[in-house]
Design an enzyme around this catalytic site. Structure first.
Site, PDB file in Angstrom:
ATOM      1  N   CYS A  42     -27.712  13.030   5.943  1.00 62.34           N
ATOM      2  CA  CYS A  42     -28.136  12.501   4.643  1.00 62.34           C
ATOM      3  C   CYS A  42     -29.402  13.226   4.168  1.00 62.34           C
ATOM      4  CB  CYS A  42     -28.402  10.996   4.747  1.00 62.34           C
ATOM      5  SG  CYS A  42     -28.799  10.229   3.153  1.00 62.34           S
ATOM      6  N   ASP A  44     -31.836  11.871   2.840  1.00 63.41           N
ATOM      7  CA  ASP A  44     -32.960  10.941   3.005  1.00 63.41           C
ATOM      8  C   ASP A  44     -34.122  11.614   3.749  1.00 63.41           C
ATOM      9  OD1 ASP A  44     -34.648   8.773   4.077  1.00 63.41           O
ATOM     10  OD2 ASP A  44     -33.067   7.450   3.344  1.00 63.41           O
ATOM     11  N   ARG A  46     -36.326  10.510   5.456  1.00 65.96           N
ATOM     12  CA  ARG A  46     -36.667   9.922   6.766  1.00 65.96           C
ATOM     13  C   ARG A  46     -35.743  10.397   7.879  1.00 65.96           C
ATOM     14  NH1 ARG A  46     -36.123   4.002   4.372  1.00 65.96           N
ATOM     15  NH2 ARG A  46     -34.356   5.153   3.507  1.00 65.96           N
ATOM     16  N   HIS A  98     -27.071   7.217   8.830  1.00 63.89           N
ATOM     17  CA  HIS A  98     -28.219   6.406   9.265  1.00 63.89           C
ATOM     18  C   HIS A  98     -28.141   4.997   8.697  1.00 63.89           C
ATOM     19  CE1 HIS A  98     -30.713   6.589   5.472  1.00 63.89           C
ATOM     20  NE2 HIS A  98     -29.862   7.547   5.232  1.00 63.89           N
ATOM     21  N   CYS A 101     -29.167   3.371   4.798  1.00 61.64           N
ATOM     22  CA  CYS A 101     -28.869   4.461   3.851  1.00 61.64           C
ATOM     23  C   CYS A 101     -28.777   3.913   2.419  1.00 61.64           C
ATOM     24  CB  CYS A 101     -27.570   5.150   4.239  1.00 61.64           C
ATOM     25  SG  CYS A 101     -27.185   6.563   3.166  1.00 61.64           S
TER      26      CYS A 101
HETATM   27 CO    CO Z   1     -28.948   8.012   3.457  1.00 60.59          CO
END
Ligand code: CO
Length: 227
Positions: A42, A44, A46, A98, A101
């Site tokens: 992803c 993302d 993080r 994750h 998400c």
């Molecule tokens: Co995500």
């Protein structure tokens, strides 16, 4: 426009730290890359691929998009897989989702998020497909976690069904597709244990998913009862 000075300072420090311990690191790396892994994760912020698994530059080939989707007509993702499998000859493709998400969460609500809703439609499709497997007694957080997991499994399936991976297996190449999920709450990676290493295992995917669902749903139920 202001320059992002602090990032350039960080970069110099980072490069110095590496060359202090290994003076020829970048010189050697610039000659060739030979990563063993393709990471599909992803976007993302993080969930940074290299850091999570402790790999240095040159060790993992990375493709990231919102909600780690592998869409059959996405030339970007398919090109990455082709290059990784046919040119770099990587032996492991890791689809890593994750918990928490935002893409998966947005697919579960009925709000309007603009253009991205078209991308997230693929996750809504997964939810619709597995709707009957979502136990009515599961609290919404566990439903959300389950959809994050199922999303990984579906993308693993999609990777296995690409002509690239199918052909690699037909030609006898050693290649395993893994499904992992990362917990942004504690930094820990979990293997969903649905790894697929060949055409025969791909044919068994429905059974693999069925076993996974039974295990995961009962785990989530018992976790809910404990709380
Ligand atoms: Co995500």
């Amino acid at each position: 426009m202001r320059k992002l000075e602090s990032l350039f300072v960080n970069n110099k420090n980072w490069a110095k730290t590496i060359t202090d311990s290994e003076p020829d690191f970048f010189k050697n790396l610039s000659k060739q890359q030979a990563p063993q892994y393709l990471w599909i994760g992803c976007s993302d912020s993080r969930v940074p691929a290299n850091e999570i698994v402790g790999l240095a530059p040159g060790e993992v080939f990375v493709h990231r998009n919102i909600a780690n989707l592998v869409i059959h007509t996405d030339l970007n993702c398919l090109s990455v897989i082709q290059f990784a499998v046919e040119i770099l000859k990587i032996k492991h493709i890791i689809v890593c989702g994750h918990y928490g998400c935002g893409g998966v969460r947005a697919a579960l609500d009925n709000n309007n998020h603009g253009l991205i809703d078209n991308w997230l439609q693929h996750i809504k499709d997964i939810y619709r497909y597995y709707k009957n497997d979502f136990d009515g007694n599961l609290p919404s957080t566990e439903k959300y976690n389950l959809l994050c997991e199922l999303n990984v499994i579906e993308q693993v399936t999609n990777v296995c069904h690409t002509t690239i991976v199918q052909n690699a297996w037909k030609e006898g190449h050693e290649l395993t597709v893994h499904g992992w999920i990362y917990d942004i709450g504690d930094g820990i990676l979990n293997d969903l244990e649905i790894s697929i290493s060949g055409l025969e295992e791909t044919d068994q995917i429905q059974n693999i998913v069925k076993d996974f669902l039974e295990k995961s749903v009962s785990l989530k139920k018992s976790k809910t009862q404990q709380n």
